[in-house]
Every structure is written in structure tokens, then in C-alpha cells.
Design a protein around this motif. Structure first.
Motif, mmCIF file in Angstrom:
data_model
loop_
_atom_site.group_PDB
_atom_site.id
_atom_site.type_symbol
_atom_site.label_atom_id
_atom_site.label_comp_id
_atom_site.label_asym_id
_atom_site.label_seq_id
_atom_site.Cartn_x
_atom_site.Cartn_y
_atom_site.Cartn_z
ATOM 1 N N GLY A 126 0.804 -1.221 0.000
ATOM 2 C CA GLY A 126 0.000 0.000 0.000
ATOM 3 C C GLY A 126 0.831 1.262 0.000
ATOM 4 O O GLY A 126 0.321 2.356 0.285
ATOM 5 N N ASN A 127 2.110 1.142 -0.346
ATOM 6 C CA ASN A 127 3.016 2.291 -0.328
ATOM 7 C C ASN A 127 3.809 2.315 -1.635
ATOM 8 O O ASN A 127 4.520 1.357 -1.962
ATOM 9 N N PHE A 128 3.685 3.435 -2.362
ATOM 10 C CA PHE A 128 4.366 3.559 -3.653
ATOM 11 C C PHE A 128 5.542 4.531 -3.596
ATOM 12 O O PHE A 128 5.996 5.028 -4.630
ATOM 13 N N ASP A 129 6.065 4.750 -2.406
ATOM 14 C CA ASP A 129 7.212 5.655 -2.275
ATOM 15 C C ASP A 129 8.460 5.106 -2.972
ATOM 16 O O ASP A 129 9.361 5.873 -3.337
ATOM 17 N N ALA A 130 8.514 3.789 -3.155
ATOM 18 C CA ALA A 130 9.684 3.177 -3.792
ATOM 19 C C ALA A 130 9.657 3.289 -5.312
ATOM 20 O O ALA A 130 10.624 2.907 -5.973
ATOM 21 N N PHE A 131 8.573 3.825 -5.863
ATOM 22 C CA PHE A 131 8.464 3.923 -7.320
ATOM 23 C C PHE A 131 9.523 4.856 -7.881
ATOM 24 O O PHE A 131 9.763 5.948 -7.354
ATOM 25 N N THR A 132 10.160 4.419 -8.961
ATOM 26 C CA THR A 132 11.107 5.255 -9.697
ATOM 27 C C THR A 132 10.762 5.190 -11.178
ATOM 28 O O THR A 132 10.245 4.175 -11.665
ATOM 29 N N SER A 133 11.065 6.247 -11.900
ATOM 30 C CA SER A 133 10.817 6.256 -13.334
ATOM 31 C C SER A 133 11.892 5.450 -14.047
ATOM 32 O O SER A 133 12.954 5.152 -13.491
ATOM 33 N N TRP A 134 11.625 5.113 -15.298
ATOM 34 C CA TRP A 134 12.548 4.246 -16.035
ATOM 35 C C TRP A 134 13.906 4.895 -16.286
ATOM 36 O O TRP A 134 14.901 4.188 -16.486
ATOM 37 N N PHE A 135 13.969 6.230 -16.262
ATOM 38 C CA PHE A 135 15.250 6.891 -16.536
ATOM 39 C C PHE A 135 16.082 7.088 -15.259
ATOM 40 O O PHE A 135 17.072 7.808 -15.265
#
Length: 276
Positions: free
Chosen positions: A169-178
Motif C-alpha cells: 500500500g506504499n508507492f514511495d519506492a516507485f522510480t521512473s525508467w530513466f
């Protein structure tokens, strides 16, 4: 002669647009189409990577003489059993009842194709076997390149997966592909999409079989439809983002181009020139 460069230009344009779209909407797109119980997507997860590995089984079956042939064919059977077992395990993980029956249905079809191929080779003699073995041998090289390049990129990017973040339930770890060197994960690029590109072994068959070469455009279309189907299924399963799948297809396209334009590959084809 001019169609091929034009196709590459359009491919690069679509890739650039897709990656730009991924940078803007990767996360939102996954939220929109996430459907992990959609059976066709589960099927692709459990069986859709087969095209990368089936050529190796065919190549082993056609290779060697005497005791070497016996060992190669045993290795082919062991490889087939391993694929079957992995698929059953994956089906069970996805909550599919009677996974053995689902896998058996797929392998019955594959066995029928294998029997048809064996009958065709028996009627055609050593020439067709040699051509098929050459194409499948290069498909094995393609398989090795896939596993090396894709896994190195996964280690470098270290991108978190959508479904793993969703589970917390936490998307803080999301990074973009670049953004390489991410927050832990193996999302970028998509291994399943890269494996689906193993279907390009059919293009290698076009290079060695004159009858197939006349249908090259249709073969390319079938291949890309298959890869696209895998890419969509990976988003639906929540295992990858749009940019993960596009990057995998792009890398595998470059590897295919490099393989088919290499001197070693071209030399392997020239020995069939006198037969056409």
C-alpha cells in the motif's frame, strides 16, 4: 531494399513515444489495467516465455551423432520436463486449480507439433534438418544474449515492481525508467517480454527456408503481435510497467539486429546459397 530502414525508423519513433508515455503515466496505467486474475494474462505468465527456450530443445534433439546424440536428446527431454514443472508451479502460485492439466494441454499441442516436425524432417532428408539446426542454433545464441543482457540491466536499474508496492500500500519506492539504481526490485526491463521475443526465431527460419522467406512480412506481424500480447499481460499482472516492456522489446530488437548482421551469422547462411 528501402522498406527495412523505414520500418526501423517507425519502430524507433514508436519506442520513443512509448518511453515518453511511460515516464509520464507508468504508475497510472498500471493502476488502470491491473487485473491479476485475468486468465489469458496468467497463461502468458506461465507459458508465454516458451519461445525463448523451445529452440534450444529442438537444437539439442537435432544435434550430434551416436552417443552424443543420445545425450543431447536426453538433455532436450530434461529441458522439456523442467519447463513443464516450472509452468505447473507458476499456475499453482496464481491459484489455478488442476495446473497439471492446464500444462498438459499445452504440451499435447507442442508434442503434436514435434511429431509433425519429425515427420517432415524424415520426408525431406538431411538438407532441411541442417537448415533447421542452423536457425535453432542461432536462436540458442539469442537466448544466451537475452539472459545476460536483461539480467545485467535488472541489476543496474533495481526498479521496484508495481504489485510488490501495491501489496504494501506504499508507492514511495516507485522510480521512473530513466532512474537507474532504484529502491530494490527487478522490474526493469521485463524478462517475460524479452523471453517472448524468442518468437523471433521464426524470422531466423525465414533466413534459412526459402518458402518461409516469401512470407516474411506475415511472420514479422505474428511475432510482434505475440510480443505485444505478452507486454500487455505483464501490465495486467502488475509485474511490470509499460516502459519495462518497451525497453525489453527494444533491447531484444537490437540484439536480433546485431546477431543477423554479424559476419558469423551471414557466413552460416552462405553455405546454403548453392541449394537455393
Amino acid at each position: 531494399m528501402h522498406k527495412r530502414p523505414v520500418a526501423w525508423v517507425w519502430g524507433l519513433v514508436l519506442f520513443a513515444l512509448g518511453m515518453a508515455g511511460g515516464a509520464a503515466w507508468d504508475l497510472a496505467l498500471n493502476h488502470a489495467i491491473y487485473a491479476p486474475n485475468f486468465y489469458p494474462a496468467i497463461w502468458m505468465e506461465c507459458f508465454g516465455y516458451y519461445p525463448l527456450y523451445l529452440p534450444a530443445l529442438v537444437w539439442l534433439w537435432l544435434s550430434g551423432t551416436g552417443a552424443v546424440r543420445v545425450m543431447a536428446r536426453l538433455a532436450s527431454l530434461v529441458g522439456a520436463a523442467a519447463l513443464f514443472a516450472v509452468s505447473v508451479n507458476n499456475l499453482q502460485k496464481r491459484g489455478i486449480d488442476n495446473g497439471v492439466l492446464h500444462a498438459a494441454a499445452v504440451w499435447i499441442v507442442l508434442l503434436a507439433l514435434a511429431l509433425w516436425l519429425a515427420r517432415t524432417l524424415a520426408r525431406s532428408g538431411p538438407e532441411l534438418s541442417g537448415r533447421l539446426r542452423t536457425a535453432m542454433g542461432w536462436a540458442v545464441v539469442y537466448m544466451v544474449l537475452d539472459n545476460v543482457c536483461i539480467n545485467v540491466l535488472k541489476l543496474v536499474w533495481n526498479r521496484a515492481r508495481f504489485d510488490e508496492m501495491l501489496a504494501t500500500g506504499n508507492f514511495d519506492a516507485f522510480t521512473s525508467w530513466f532512474e537507474p539504481f532504484g529502491n530494490g526490485g527487478s522490474s526493469f526491463p521485463s524478462g517475460h517480454t524479452a523471453a517472448a521475443c524468442g518468437i523471433f526465431a521464426l524470422v531466423l527460419l525465414c533466413d534459412v527456408l526459402p518458402a518461409w522467406n516469401r512470407r516474411r512480412t506475415a511472420v514479422w506481424a505474428v511475432c510482434w503481435c505475440y510480443v505485444a500480447g505478452m507486454a500487455v499481460s505483464r501490465l495486467m499482472m502488475g509485474r511490470h510497467f509499460l516502459s519495462d516492456t518497451l525497453a525489453a522489446a527494444f533491447v531484444m530488437s537490437l540484439l536480433l539486429f546485431g546477431l543477423r548482421t554479424s559476419k558469423a551469422y551471414q557466413d552460416s547462411l552462405h553455405r546454403f546459397d548453392h541449394e537455393t
